[in-house]
Motif scaffolding. Sequence first.
Motif, PDB file in Angstrom:
ATOM      1  N   TRP A  17       0.831  -1.211   0.000  1.00 31.74           N
ATOM      2  CA  TRP A  17       0.000   0.000   0.000  1.00 31.74           C
ATOM      3  C   TRP A  17       0.863   1.259   0.000  1.00 31.74           C
ATOM      4  N   ARG A  20      -0.722   4.599   0.696  1.00 31.73           N
ATOM      5  CA  ARG A  20      -1.862   5.027  -0.127  1.00 31.73           C
ATOM      6  C   ARG A  20      -3.156   5.023   0.680  1.00 31.73           C
ATOM      7  N   GLU A  21      -4.099   5.871   0.281  1.00 30.05           N
ATOM      8  CA  GLU A  21      -5.469   5.818   0.799  1.00 30.05           C
ATOM      9  C   GLU A  21      -6.074   4.507   0.315  1.00 30.05           C
ATOM     10  N   HIS A  23      -9.494   2.458  -0.370  1.00 26.74           N
ATOM     11  CA  HIS A  23     -10.937   2.599  -0.523  1.00 26.74           C
ATOM     12  C   HIS A  23     -11.594   1.231  -0.391  1.00 26.74           C
ATOM     13  N   GLU A  49      -4.590  14.935  -2.189  1.00 25.33           N
ATOM     14  CA  GLU A  49      -4.630  14.603  -0.754  1.00 25.33           C
ATOM     15  C   GLU A  49      -4.894  13.117  -0.522  1.00 25.33           C
ATOM     16  N   MET A  50      -5.382  12.395  -1.532  1.00 22.82           N
ATOM     17  CA  MET A  50      -5.673  10.970  -1.393  1.00 22.82           C
ATOM     18  C   MET A  50      -4.448  10.103  -1.679  1.00 22.82           C
ATOM     19  N   ASN A  51      -3.403  10.674  -2.229  1.00 24.32           N
ATOM     20  CA  ASN A  51      -2.287   9.881  -2.714  1.00 24.32           C
ATOM     21  C   ASN A  51      -0.964  10.305  -2.112  1.00 24.32           C
ATOM     22  N   GLY A  88     -14.628   5.332   1.549  1.00 20.70           N
ATOM     23  CA  GLY A  88     -13.310   5.356   2.168  1.00 20.70           C
ATOM     24  C   GLY A  88     -12.979   4.130   2.985  1.00 20.70           C
ATOM     25  N   ARG A  89     -11.890   4.229   3.702  1.00 20.68           N
ATOM     26  CA  ARG A  89     -11.287   3.101   4.409  1.00 20.68           C
ATOM     27  C   ARG A  89     -12.108   2.594   5.587  1.00 20.68           C
ATOM     28  N   ASP A  93     -15.757   7.064   7.420  1.00 21.13           N
ATOM     29  CA  ASP A  93     -15.308   7.961   6.370  1.00 21.13           C
ATOM     30  C   ASP A  93     -16.473   8.469   5.549  1.00 21.13           C
TER      31      ASP A  93
END
Length: 99
Positions: A17, A20-21, A23, A49-51, A88-89, A93
């Motif tokens: 990962w 990484r964010e 999902h 902001e996600m990466n 999201g995770r 989220d």
Amino acid sequence: MPLWLVEPLAYPEDGRWQGREIHRLVIVAAPTAALARLTAEHWAGAFPEMNNENVSAGFSDEKLYRVRQAPDALAANTDESRVILAVGRSWTDEIVIGR
């Protein structure tokens, strides 16, 4: 157009990962599974902001995410490839629809 479910395949602790964010679910309208991966990757690239700036979002990595066709009961009223829904995770989220 078919809908595709993009879901994590690797455990959250997996080193692949690389920060990484993650999902839980991304639903993508696309003609093929391969284009669903590319569409999700492109979508995620629009949100820095996600990466992690040094790596992709990971949707194109078959060891991180799997892609499977959504049940026939789901249908997309679209002629273009696009992300329909992203979750999201964690369960707390925010749910992002069609960014």
